[in-house]
Structures are given as structure tokens and as C-alpha cells.
Write a protein that holds these residues in place. Structure first.
Motif, mmCIF file in Angstrom:
data_model
loop_
_atom_site.group_PDB
_atom_site.id
_atom_site.type_symbol
_atom_site.label_atom_id
_atom_site.label_comp_id
_atom_site.label_asym_id
_atom_site.label_seq_id
_atom_site.Cartn_x
_atom_site.Cartn_y
_atom_site.Cartn_z
ATOM 1 N N ASN A 60 0.992 -1.242 -0.066
ATOM 2 C CA ASN A 60 -0.055 -0.119 -0.026
ATOM 3 C C ASN A 60 0.793 1.223 0.209
ATOM 4 O O ASN A 60 0.393 2.209 -0.431
ATOM 5 C CB ASN A 60 -0.744 0.060 1.245
ATOM 6 N N ALA A 61 2.063 1.078 0.378
ATOM 7 C CA ALA A 61 3.044 2.497 0.686
ATOM 8 C C ALA A 61 3.708 2.389 -0.760
ATOM 9 O O ALA A 61 4.255 3.594 -0.940
ATOM 10 C CB ALA A 61 3.913 1.931 1.744
ATOM 11 N N ILE A 62 3.585 1.471 -1.797
ATOM 12 C CA ILE A 62 4.186 1.811 -3.102
ATOM 13 C C ILE A 62 3.572 2.791 -3.741
ATOM 14 O O ILE A 62 2.387 2.821 -4.206
ATOM 15 C CB ILE A 62 4.344 0.345 -3.697
ATOM 16 N N GLY A 63 4.208 3.947 -4.146
ATOM 17 C CA GLY A 63 3.613 5.209 -4.953
ATOM 18 C C GLY A 63 3.592 4.640 -6.684
ATOM 19 O O GLY A 63 4.120 3.779 -6.881
ATOM 20 N N GLU A 64 2.889 5.443 -7.196
ATOM 21 C CA GLU A 64 2.569 5.524 -8.420
ATOM 22 C C GLU A 64 3.618 5.319 -9.239
ATOM 23 O O GLU A 64 4.133 4.797 -10.364
ATOM 24 C CB GLU A 64 1.546 6.371 -9.253
ATOM 25 N N ASP A 65 4.761 6.099 -8.933
ATOM 26 C CA ASP A 65 5.985 6.381 -9.496
ATOM 27 C C ASP A 65 6.822 5.102 -9.524
ATOM 28 O O ASP A 65 7.477 4.696 -10.532
ATOM 29 C CB ASP A 65 6.964 7.498 -9.009
ATOM 30 N N ILE A 66 6.892 4.245 -8.432
ATOM 31 C CA ILE A 66 7.462 3.025 -8.292
ATOM 32 C C ILE A 66 6.946 2.147 -9.213
ATOM 33 O O ILE A 66 7.534 1.376 -9.852
ATOM 34 C CB ILE A 66 7.612 2.461 -7.104
ATOM 35 N N GLU A 67 5.687 2.098 -9.288
ATOM 36 C CA GLU A 67 4.802 1.017 -10.191
ATOM 37 C C GLU A 67 5.244 1.423 -11.794
ATOM 38 O O GLU A 67 5.384 0.640 -12.372
ATOM 39 C CB GLU A 67 3.358 1.286 -10.076
ATOM 40 N N VAL A 68 5.154 2.661 -12.089
ATOM 41 C CA VAL A 68 5.599 3.155 -13.488
ATOM 42 C C VAL A 68 6.953 2.631 -13.666
ATOM 43 O O VAL A 68 7.312 2.120 -14.575
ATOM 44 C CB VAL A 68 5.126 4.568 -13.513
ATOM 45 N N GLN A 69 7.901 2.880 -12.680
ATOM 46 C CA GLN A 69 9.540 2.236 -12.723
ATOM 47 C C GLN A 69 9.639 0.908 -13.167
ATOM 48 O O GLN A 69 10.501 0.706 -13.931
ATOM 49 C CB GLN A 69 10.182 2.877 -11.506
ATOM 50 N N LEU A 71 7.348 -1.212 -14.451
ATOM 51 C CA LEU A 71 6.539 -1.524 -15.641
ATOM 52 C C LEU A 71 7.696 -1.126 -16.703
ATOM 53 O O LEU A 71 7.934 -1.744 -17.559
ATOM 54 C CB LEU A 71 5.450 -0.791 -15.908
ATOM 55 N N ALA A 72 8.254 0.076 -16.789
ATOM 56 C CA ALA A 72 9.081 0.731 -17.578
ATOM 57 C C ALA A 72 10.456 -0.296 -17.653
ATOM 58 O O ALA A 72 10.977 -0.524 -18.833
ATOM 59 C CB ALA A 72 9.457 2.043 -17.181
ATOM 60 N N TYR A 73 10.770 -0.945 -16.448
ATOM 61 C CA TYR A 73 12.072 -1.413 -16.272
ATOM 62 C C TYR A 73 11.810 -2.830 -17.112
ATOM 63 O O TYR A 73 12.658 -3.425 -17.912
ATOM 64 C CB TYR A 73 12.466 -1.666 -14.930
ATOM 65 N N VAL A 74 10.539 -3.332 -16.850
ATOM 66 C CA VAL A 74 10.190 -4.729 -17.679
ATOM 67 C C VAL A 74 10.130 -4.721 -19.071
ATOM 68 O O VAL A 74 10.307 -5.496 -19.871
ATOM 69 C CB VAL A 74 9.011 -5.508 -16.742
ATOM 70 N N ARG A 75 9.496 -3.516 -19.430
ATOM 71 C CA ARG A 75 9.280 -3.348 -21.072
ATOM 72 C C ARG A 75 10.564 -3.154 -21.582
ATOM 73 O O ARG A 75 10.705 -3.606 -22.748
ATOM 74 C CB ARG A 75 8.355 -1.975 -20.952
ATOM 75 N N SER A 76 11.359 -2.465 -20.711
ATOM 76 C CA SER A 76 13.038 -2.284 -21.747
ATOM 77 C C SER A 76 13.624 -3.498 -21.479
ATOM 78 O O SER A 76 14.445 -3.767 -22.303
ATOM 79 C CB SER A 76 13.659 -1.257 -20.813
ATOM 80 N N ASN A 77 13.375 -4.628 -20.740
ATOM 81 C CA ASN A 77 14.180 -5.910 -20.334
ATOM 82 C C ASN A 77 13.119 -7.029 -20.343
ATOM 83 O O ASN A 77 12.881 -7.375 -19.145
ATOM 84 C CB ASN A 77 15.075 -5.617 -19.122
ATOM 85 N N HIS A 84 15.741 -9.956 -10.129
ATOM 86 C CA HIS A 84 16.500 -9.190 -10.943
ATOM 87 C C HIS A 84 15.815 -7.716 -10.723
ATOM 88 O O HIS A 84 16.498 -6.874 -10.398
ATOM 89 C CB HIS A 84 16.817 -9.373 -12.187
ATOM 90 N N VAL A 85 14.566 -7.451 -11.216
ATOM 91 C CA VAL A 85 14.054 -6.352 -11.049
ATOM 92 C C VAL A 85 13.906 -5.903 -9.432
ATOM 93 O O VAL A 85 13.959 -4.448 -9.303
ATOM 94 C CB VAL A 85 12.564 -6.592 -11.558
ATOM 95 N N SER A 86 13.578 -6.940 -8.727
ATOM 96 C CA SER A 86 13.592 -6.495 -7.187
ATOM 97 C C SER A 86 14.905 -5.980 -6.736
ATOM 98 O O SER A 86 15.008 -4.958 -5.879
ATOM 99 C CB SER A 86 13.290 -7.942 -6.464
ATOM 100 N N GLN A 97 5.984 -8.693 -8.076
ATOM 101 C CA GLN A 97 5.222 -9.948 -8.583
ATOM 102 C C GLN A 97 3.660 -9.266 -8.502
ATOM 103 O O GLN A 97 2.782 -9.630 -9.396
ATOM 104 C CB GLN A 97 5.437 -10.973 -7.854
ATOM 105 N N LYS A 98 3.245 -8.553 -7.575
ATOM 106 C CA LYS A 98 1.952 -8.142 -7.541
ATOM 107 C C LYS A 98 1.782 -7.155 -8.330
ATOM 108 O O LYS A 98 0.580 -7.044 -9.050
ATOM 109 C CB LYS A 98 1.746 -7.528 -5.968
ATOM 110 N N ILE A 99 2.632 -6.176 -8.566
ATOM 111 C CA ILE A 99 2.454 -5.133 -9.710
ATOM 112 C C ILE A 99 2.350 -5.761 -11.259
ATOM 113 O O ILE A 99 1.447 -5.387 -11.976
ATOM 114 C CB ILE A 99 3.543 -4.053 -9.623
ATOM 115 N N LEU A 100 3.059 -6.758 -11.355
ATOM 116 C CA LEU A 100 2.843 -7.460 -12.648
ATOM 117 C C LEU A 100 1.923 -8.095 -12.974
ATOM 118 O O LEU A 100 1.140 -8.154 -14.069
ATOM 119 C CB LEU A 100 4.109 -8.255 -13.013
ATOM 120 N N LYS A 101 1.178 -8.944 -11.757
ATOM 121 C CA LYS A 101 0.026 -9.849 -11.946
ATOM 122 C C LYS A 101 -1.097 -8.441 -12.242
ATOM 123 O O LYS A 101 -2.014 -8.838 -12.817
ATOM 124 C CB LYS A 101 -0.129 -10.422 -10.518
ATOM 125 N N LYS A 102 -1.140 -7.291 -11.394
ATOM 126 C CA LYS A 102 -2.057 -6.490 -11.740
ATOM 127 C C LYS A 102 -2.268 -5.853 -12.993
ATOM 128 O O LYS A 102 -3.321 -5.701 -13.260
ATOM 129 C CB LYS A 102 -1.840 -5.198 -10.787
#
Length: 294
Positions: A60-69, A71-77, A84-86, A97-102
Motif C-alpha cells: 500500500n505504501a508503493i507509490g505510482e512512480d515506483i509502479e511506473v518504474q 513496468l518501464a524496466y520490464v518493458r525495456s528488459n 533481478h527487478v527486485s 510480482q503483485k504489480i506485474l500480476k495487476k
């Protein structure tokens, strides 16, 4: 519960089992609850279940900027891993894992395809064109093609530990016996014609031109005795481009037995190399036998 925990020398798993044996009619919490109970009593002096079960929700404490970061990292790699992302973004494995599943992202496995060299594609097209011509002249021509191949099996086999799991609450020290110090193998030759298996034929030693010629001269005719005369008279013999198949004595023998009716890299009909998807032995039969041979 607290006395049981201390009595078990602060071993949470042993405390859980001891508590369940002593009080079979009570609710049995997880082994981590014993540690939480002791920690909460030490930190707050309270036995409140609400306080004990209250855990910080990092997601719940993860902000939108972290979520975007993430997703951007996974899209680029796209071939990266969650671990590795962690490590790269310094976010827990579970949150990533939760953000990717979302966002409905899945880890897909690669499909293995045969590597083709320069010129292979043209030879495949040439062979398929020949086969289409044969099918137009005789729709049942596939019933007359004898597909052949050889393979070697060892007593040690191949074990992929990633595909084997043993679930338990304690380490069972599960083992597999191997024979790395005394490996032996056997070679087998098989054929497939008109939906029927020819063989298998077992032989010792490395396959060479002389040994393969002896097989064609002495063994193959006997193996074909049970097939109808019509199939034997019009049989089209197929083999791949193994070195033993290219020996002069082998090619001369095939020209005598199957004039203009044998398929091989340098045969009357040229077989396209690196084409396991065109023969039922490679595509179907070997997949079955590779899982276990008796």
C-alpha cells in the motif's frame, strides 16, 4: 502458547506441533504466530490479537512512480526476472510480482525451434515441392515412405531437478541414484512406415558406414518380411544426413535396392538437413521414447 514456545526452546515449528498435540480441540495457528506472540508481549506488554496480527502493508505504501518504474524496466528488459527487478529497483519480490500480476503480465517460456543455415530453406522448399508432386500423382504415397533414424540411450539418463519436487514440512533428503562412474549405452535403429513401427533394431558400438551397410544388406530385408508385397515393391527409403549414411558402399546399396526411391542429403531425392519437423520419427516417436526406455 507462550509457555509451550519457551518449553520448546523457541522452536516455532516444534511449538506448533506440541501445542496441537496437547490441545487437539483448539484452533491451531501457524508456527509464526508463536514468535509474534512473544515479540508483541516484549514490545507492548499486550496479548491483543489485533496488535499481533497487524502487519505493515508495504504494497500500500508503493507509490505510482515506483509502479511506473517497475513496468518501464520490464518493458525495456522483457527477458529479465522478478528477482533481478527486485534487486535493481530495491523493491521486495512480492511487490514486484503483485504489480506485474495487476497489469496482467505473464512470464512466457520460449519455444525451441530448429536452427537453419544458409541454403536450408531452399532445400526444404524443394523437398516439399517434390512431395506435393508425388501426392498429386498418388494420394497414398506417404504410406510407402519408410522413415528411419538412430539414437543412443544410456543407463544414466537425463534428470532435470527443476521438474522434480518433494513437498514436506521437513527435509526428507530425497536422492536419486546415478551411474556416472559406470555409464553404458545401447544404440537403436527404428523405422516407421504406413503407421507401423519397424524394429527396433539394437546394435553395439559406434555406427559407421560398414556397420550400416551390413544392416541394410542383412537385417532390413528380414524386418520388411511382414509387410505386404505392394509396399515392399514401391517402398521409398528415407534417412538423414548422418556420416555413416553418406558412405559410398551405403549409397551404392541404396541405389541397387531403391533406384530413384531413396531420400537422403545426397540421395536420389535430396533430404533437407536439420529438418526434424518433417519426419514422424523425430517429431513424434523420439519425443515419447526420450521420457523413458525399458
Amino acid at each position: 502458547m507462550l509457555f509451550t514456545y519457551w518449553e520448546c526452546q523457541k522452536n516455532t515449528r516444534l511449538a506448533k506441533k506440541t501445542y496441537a498435540l496437547r490441545y487437539p480441540n483448539r484452533q491451531h495457528p501457524s508456527h509464526t504466530f508463536f514468535y509474534k506472540l512473544k515479540k508483541n508481549l516484549r514490545d507492548t506488554g499486550s496479548f491483543s490479537k489485533r496488535v499481533i496480527n497487524q502487519q505493515p502493508r508495504r504494497g500500500n505504501a508503493i507509490g505510482e512512480d515506483i509502479e511506473v518504474q517497475i513496468l518501464a524496466y520490464v518493458r525495456s528488459n522483457p527477458r529479465t526476472s522478478i528477482r533481478h527487478v527486485s534487486r535493481e529497483i530495491n523493491i521486495s519480490f512480492g511487490v514486484v510480482q503483485k504489480i506485474l500480476k495487476k497489469h496482467k503480465m505473464h512470464a512466457y517460456r520460449a519455444d525451441l525451434v530448429q536452427h537453419l543455415r544458409e541454403g536450408d530453406a531452399e532445400r526444404r522448399i524443394t523437398f516439399i515441392a517434390w512431395l506435393e508432386t508425388q501426392l498429386n500423382e498418388n494420394p497414398y504415397v506417404l504410406n510407402y515412405i519408410l522413415w528411419t533414424d538412430e539414437s543412443k540411450f544410456t543407463n544414466n539418463g537425463v534428470l532435470n531437478k527443476q521438474n522434480h519436487r518433494y513437498w514436506d514440512d521437513q527435509n526428507p533428503h530425497w536422492t536419486f541414484e546415478t551411474n556416472n562412474q559406470s555409464v553404458w549405452g545401447t544404440n537403436v535403429c527404428c523405422g516407421l512406415i504406413n503407421g507401423k513401427l519397424l524394429g527396433p533394431y539394437f546394435y553395439d558400438g559406434t555406427l559407421n558406414g560398414r556397420r550400416y551397410h551390413d544392416f541394410l544388406l542383412n537385417e532390413l530385408p528380414n524386418m520388411l518380411d511382414d509387410f505386404p508385397l505392394d509396399i515392399r515393391a514401391n517402398l521409398i527409403f528415407q534417412q538423414d544426413g548422418a556420416s555413416a549414411h553418406n558412405a559410398n558402399i551405403v549409397r551404392n546399396q541404396l541405389n541397387e535396392y531403391f533406384p530413384n526411391r531413396w531420400i537422403e542429403t545426397y540421395g536420389a531425392v535430396q533430404w533437407p538437413p536439420r529438418s526434424p519437423d518433417l519426419t514422424p520419427l523425430d517429431y513424434f516417436y523420439r519425443k515419447i521414447t526420450s521420457y523413458g526406455v525399458t
